[in-house]
Write a protein that holds these residues in place. Structure first.
Motif, PDB file in Angstrom:
ATOM      1  N   GLY A 170     -13.634 -40.501   2.858  1.00 24.01           N
ATOM      2  CA  GLY A 170     -12.387 -40.425   2.117  1.00 24.01           C
ATOM      3  C   GLY A 170     -11.677 -39.099   2.311  1.00 24.01           C
ATOM      4  N   PHE A 171     -10.365 -39.135   2.194  1.00 26.16           N
ATOM      5  CA  PHE A 171      -9.538 -37.928   2.296  1.00 26.16           C
ATOM      6  C   PHE A 171      -9.167 -37.469   0.892  1.00 26.16           C
ATOM      7  CE2 PHE A 171      -5.109 -36.207   2.592  1.00 26.16           C
ATOM      8  CZ  PHE A 171      -5.445 -34.994   3.174  1.00 26.16           C
ATOM      9  N   LEU A 172      -9.521 -36.225   0.551  1.00 25.91           N
ATOM     10  CA  LEU A 172      -9.200 -35.674  -0.761  1.00 25.91           C
ATOM     11  C   LEU A 172      -7.752 -35.226  -0.762  1.00 25.91           C
ATOM     12  CD1 LEU A 172     -10.339 -34.935  -3.563  1.00 25.91           C
ATOM     13  CD2 LEU A 172     -10.855 -32.668  -2.646  1.00 25.91           C
ATOM     14  N   ASP A 173      -6.902 -36.031  -1.365  1.00 22.36           N
ATOM     15  CA  ASP A 173      -5.461 -35.793  -1.368  1.00 22.36           C
ATOM     16  C   ASP A 173      -5.055 -35.156  -2.684  1.00 22.36           C
ATOM     17  OD1 ASP A 173      -2.768 -35.768  -1.001  1.00 22.36           O
ATOM     18  OD2 ASP A 173      -2.499 -37.940  -0.990  1.00 22.36           O
ATOM     19  N   THR A 174      -4.656 -33.883  -2.634  1.00 24.31           N
ATOM     20  CA  THR A 174      -4.250 -33.189  -3.862  1.00 24.31           C
ATOM     21  C   THR A 174      -2.952 -33.747  -4.424  1.00 24.31           C
ATOM     22  OG1 THR A 174      -3.145 -31.493  -2.521  1.00 24.31           O
ATOM     23  CG2 THR A 174      -5.416 -31.057  -3.182  1.00 24.31           C
ATOM     24  N   GLY A 175      -2.222 -34.509  -3.612  1.00 24.10           N
ATOM     25  CA  GLY A 175      -0.989 -35.111  -4.098  1.00 24.10           C
ATOM     26  C   GLY A 175      -1.163 -36.487  -4.696  1.00 24.10           C
ATOM     27  N   ASN A 176      -2.398 -36.975  -4.738  1.00 20.01           N
ATOM     28  CA  ASN A 176      -2.661 -38.290  -5.317  1.00 20.01           C
ATOM     29  C   ASN A 176      -2.691 -38.175  -6.837  1.00 20.01           C
ATOM     30  OD1 ASN A 176      -3.506 -40.847  -6.010  1.00 20.01           O
ATOM     31  ND2 ASN A 176      -5.576 -40.620  -5.192  1.00 20.01           N
ATOM     32  N   GLY A 177      -1.623 -38.615  -7.484  1.00 23.36           N
ATOM     33  CA  GLY A 177      -1.553 -38.563  -8.947  1.00 23.36           C
ATOM     34  C   GLY A 177      -1.584 -39.947  -9.567  1.00 23.36           C
ATOM     35  N   LEU A 178      -2.345 -40.852  -8.954  1.00 19.36           N
ATOM     36  CA  LEU A 178      -2.365 -42.242  -9.397  1.00 19.36           C
ATOM     37  C   LEU A 178      -3.398 -42.430 -10.499  1.00 19.36           C
ATOM     38  CD1 LEU A 178      -0.991 -44.931  -8.727  1.00 19.36           C
ATOM     39  CD2 LEU A 178      -2.859 -45.399  -7.132  1.00 19.36           C
ATOM     40  N   TYR A 179      -2.952 -42.960 -11.632  1.00 20.55           N
ATOM     41  CA  TYR A 179      -3.828 -43.244 -12.770  1.00 20.55           C
ATOM     42  C   TYR A 179      -3.606 -44.682 -13.241  1.00 20.55           C
ATOM     43  CZ  TYR A 179      -4.985 -38.272 -13.327  1.00 20.55           C
ATOM     44  OH  TYR A 179      -5.436 -36.999 -13.130  1.00 20.55           O
ATOM     45  N   ASP A 180      -4.670 -45.277 -13.749  1.00 20.67           N
ATOM     46  CA  ASP A 180      -4.575 -46.608 -14.337  1.00 20.67           C
ATOM     47  C   ASP A 180      -3.861 -46.504 -15.674  1.00 20.67           C
ATOM     48  OD1 ASP A 180      -4.890 -49.200 -15.182  1.00 20.67           O
ATOM     49  OD2 ASP A 180      -6.999 -48.956 -15.743  1.00 20.67           O
ATOM     50  N   GLU A 181      -2.786 -47.276 -15.850  1.00 21.53           N
ATOM     51  CA  GLU A 181      -1.998 -47.183 -17.080  1.00 21.53           C
ATOM     52  C   GLU A 181      -2.774 -47.663 -18.303  1.00 21.53           C
ATOM     53  OE1 GLU A 181       1.566 -49.332 -16.413  1.00 21.53           O
ATOM     54  OE2 GLU A 181       2.417 -47.857 -15.007  1.00 21.53           O
ATOM     55  N   ARG A 182      -3.669 -48.605 -18.124  1.00 22.44           N
ATOM     56  CA  ARG A 182      -4.409 -49.142 -19.271  1.00 22.44           C
ATOM     57  C   ARG A 182      -5.524 -48.214 -19.728  1.00 22.44           C
ATOM     58  NH1 ARG A 182      -5.363 -55.633 -18.213  1.00 22.44           N
ATOM     59  NH2 ARG A 182      -3.188 -56.173 -17.681  1.00 22.44           N
ATOM     60  N   SER A 183      -6.368 -47.824 -18.782  1.00 18.54           N
ATOM     61  CA  SER A 183      -7.542 -47.016 -19.151  1.00 18.54           C
ATOM     62  C   SER A 183      -7.286 -45.522 -19.054  1.00 18.54           C
ATOM     63  CB  SER A 183      -8.725 -47.379 -18.251  1.00 18.54           C
ATOM     64  OG  SER A 183      -8.435 -47.059 -16.887  1.00 18.54           O
ATOM     65  N   GLY A 184      -6.262 -45.121 -18.308  1.00 13.61           N
ATOM     66  CA  GLY A 184      -5.987 -43.710 -18.110  1.00 13.61           C
ATOM     67  C   GLY A 184      -6.900 -43.047 -17.098  1.00 13.61           C
ATOM     68  N   LEU A 185      -7.698 -43.833 -16.379  1.00 15.72           N
ATOM     69  CA  LEU A 185      -8.648 -43.281 -15.415  1.00 15.72           C
ATOM     70  C   LEU A 185      -7.971 -43.060 -14.061  1.00 15.72           C
ATOM     71  CD1 LEU A 185     -11.814 -45.464 -16.169  1.00 15.72           C
ATOM     72  CD2 LEU A 185     -11.272 -43.165 -17.003  1.00 15.72           C
ATOM     73  N   PRO A 186      -8.440 -42.055 -13.308  1.00 17.45           N
ATOM     74  CA  PRO A 186      -7.882 -41.836 -11.966  1.00 17.45           C
ATOM     75  C   PRO A 186      -8.250 -42.981 -11.028  1.00 17.45           C
ATOM     76  CG  PRO A 186      -9.798 -40.433 -12.323  1.00 17.45           C
ATOM     77  CD  PRO A 186      -9.485 -41.069 -13.642  1.00 17.45           C
ATOM     78  N   VAL A 187      -7.385 -43.220 -10.041  1.00 13.01           N
ATOM     79  CA  VAL A 187      -7.581 -44.331  -9.116  1.00 13.01           C
ATOM     80  C   VAL A 187      -7.856 -43.789  -7.714  1.00 13.01           C
ATOM     81  CG1 VAL A 187      -6.541 -46.375  -8.058  1.00 13.01           C
ATOM     82  CG2 VAL A 187      -6.084 -45.833 -10.465  1.00 13.01           C
ATOM     83  N   VAL A 188      -8.969 -44.231  -7.130  1.00 11.21           N
ATOM     84  CA  VAL A 188      -9.287 -43.942  -5.740  1.00 11.21           C
ATOM     85  C   VAL A 188      -8.810 -45.137  -4.908  1.00 11.21           C
ATOM     86  CG1 VAL A 188     -11.110 -43.561  -4.046  1.00 11.21           C
ATOM     87  CG2 VAL A 188     -11.261 -42.506  -6.317  1.00 11.21           C
ATOM     88  N   VAL A 189      -7.893 -44.905  -3.986  1.00 13.55           N
ATOM     89  CA  VAL A 189      -7.346 -45.982  -3.172  1.00 13.55           C
ATOM     90  C   VAL A 189      -8.272 -46.211  -1.976  1.00 13.55           C
ATOM     91  CG1 VAL A 189      -5.361 -46.790  -1.851  1.00 13.55           C
ATOM     92  CG2 VAL A 189      -5.020 -45.365  -3.882  1.00 13.55           C
ATOM     93  N   VAL A 190      -8.804 -47.423  -1.853  1.00 14.60           N
ATOM     94  CA  VAL A 190      -9.740 -47.774  -0.789  1.00 14.60           C
ATOM     95  C   VAL A 190      -9.144 -48.914   0.030  1.00 14.60           C
ATOM     96  CG1 VAL A 190     -12.068 -48.580  -0.231  1.00 14.60           C
ATOM     97  CG2 VAL A 190     -11.710 -47.054  -2.174  1.00 14.60           C
ATOM     98  N   HIS A 191      -9.159 -48.756   1.337  1.00 17.19           N
ATOM     99  CA  HIS A 191      -8.675 -49.834   2.189  1.00 17.19           C
ATOM    100  C   HIS A 191      -9.634 -51.008   2.122  1.00 17.19           C
ATOM    101  CE1 HIS A 191      -7.233 -51.974   5.764  1.00 17.19           C
ATOM    102  NE2 HIS A 191      -6.114 -51.301   5.586  1.00 17.19           N
ATOM    103  N   VAL A 192      -9.082 -52.209   2.125  1.00 21.71           N
ATOM    104  CA  VAL A 192      -9.884 -53.408   1.947  1.00 21.71           C
ATOM    105  C   VAL A 192     -10.931 -53.562   3.053  1.00 21.71           C
ATOM    106  CG1 VAL A 192      -8.335 -54.919   3.229  1.00 21.71           C
ATOM    107  CG2 VAL A 192      -9.720 -55.865   1.373  1.00 21.71           C
ATOM    108  N   ARG A 193     -10.706 -52.959   4.212  1.00 23.77           N
ATOM    109  CA  ARG A 193     -11.678 -53.071   5.298  1.00 23.77           C
ATOM    110  C   ARG A 193     -13.020 -52.464   4.934  1.00 23.77           C
ATOM    111  NH1 ARG A 193      -8.009 -51.214  10.496  1.00 23.77           N
ATOM    112  NH2 ARG A 193      -6.572 -53.002  10.515  1.00 23.77           N
ATOM    113  N   ALA A 194     -13.006 -51.490   4.041  1.00 24.53           N
ATOM    114  CA  ALA A 194     -14.262 -50.850   3.654  1.00 24.53           C
ATOM    115  C   ALA A 194     -15.204 -51.831   2.964  1.00 24.53           C
ATOM    116  CB  ALA A 194     -13.981 -49.661   2.734  1.00 24.53           C
TER     117      ALA A 194
END
Length: 282
Positions: A170-194
């Motif tokens: 995985g690439f540690l992206d400091t610009g990734n500010g994606l959070y789950d709106e329901r739980s408030g947890l951070p989201v790790v984006v994984v390609h479906v191929r994995a």
């Protein structure tokens, strides 16, 4: 006064390319090499037809305006606002026109000749060669810099979902500010191929056809980014580990977002790690 078509074509090829590139820079729009190439070719073709027109000032002015509109359409249609692109193109043309007149004046020593004559063809061939060399060197330097940056921010990860372990880089992206709106947890984006190596053929078909919720306890999440708007399948993993060294650091409070668009494997990673993972492991 004779006009040499070779000089005219070379001059307009280079100038129209530079004017288009400068207008992109004015508007802070990402340059499109294909559009710039076609803009230069069409601009040179229209410049060749210009001396063949009747010597009527109104007609020549209309033709000049039409040329600007056509070239702007090539550069900006379905890419950016047309009127802003037209204004930026005219500003760039005005700037380059003044510089070109000054260069001709230095070369021919006569304002009338500077206005009517074109520079020798070798001037534009040298300019075009320097431009190509600059683009190649810039591309090479950017590629090397990007690879060094990636190598310093690539980390191995693993997570378990539905009693199946998925591993990858995985690439540690400091610009990734994606959070789950329901739980408030951070989201790790994984390609479906994995996930494909741990799925059966039937499960792979379901996931790839947009029915990941029939395989996992998943729900959709809409997100926006540079590449546009896309849908992620959010999954709560049983555990998530990221390896900043030899040992793995377990992070439980994280969501996994399955994506079909990005990231890809061509850069040596298949996930975008959230910066909060590094903070949690400090």
């Amino acid at each position: 006064m004779p006009i040499y078509i070779e000089s005219l074509v070379c001059e307009n090829l280079v100038m129209d390319y530079l004017i288009g590139a400068l207008s992109y820079r004015f508007l802070r729009v990402r340059q499109d090499g294909v559009r710039l190439f076609f803009c230069a070719v069409v601009g040179a073709a229209m410049a060749v037809l210009f001396p063949l027109l009747p010597d009527a000032y109104v007609l020549l002015a209309v033709y000049k305006i039409l040329t600007g509109v056509v070239l702007t359409a090539i550069l900006y249609v379905k890419k950016y606002r047309f009127l802003k692109g037209l204004f930026a193109g005219w500003c760039a043309a005005f700037l380059f026109g003044g510089c070109l007149f000054a260069l001709r004046l230095l070369c021919f020593k006569s304002p009338l000749d500077a206005f009517k004559r074109t520079l020798p063809i070798y001037v534009w061939l040298i300019t075009a060669a320097m431009l190509v060399l600059y683009r190649l060197l810039r591309s090479f330097v950017c590629t090397v810099h990007r690879r060094k940056t990636l190598q310093g921010n690539l980390f191995r990860y693993s997570f378990t979902v539905a009693d199946r372990t998925v591993e990858g880089q995985g690439f540690l992206d400091t610009g990734n500010g994606l959070y789950d709106e329901r739980s408030g947890l951070p989201v790790v984006v994984v390609h479906v191929r994995a996930l494909l190596p741990v799925l059966s053929e039937e499960e792979t078909l379901l996931v790839c056809s947009g029915h990941a919720d029939r395989v996992f306890d998943a729900r959709r999440m809409r997100c926006s980014g540079v590449g546009g708007t896309s849908n992620l399948w959010l999954i709560r993993p049983q555990n998530f580990a990221v390896y900043f060294g030899v040992d793995g650091h377990i992070v439980n409070d994280v969501m996994v977002g399955l994506s079909f668009r990005a990231p890809t494997n061509r850069e040596g990673y298949n996930a975008i790690l959230h910066p909060s993972l590094a903070e949690a492991c400090v």
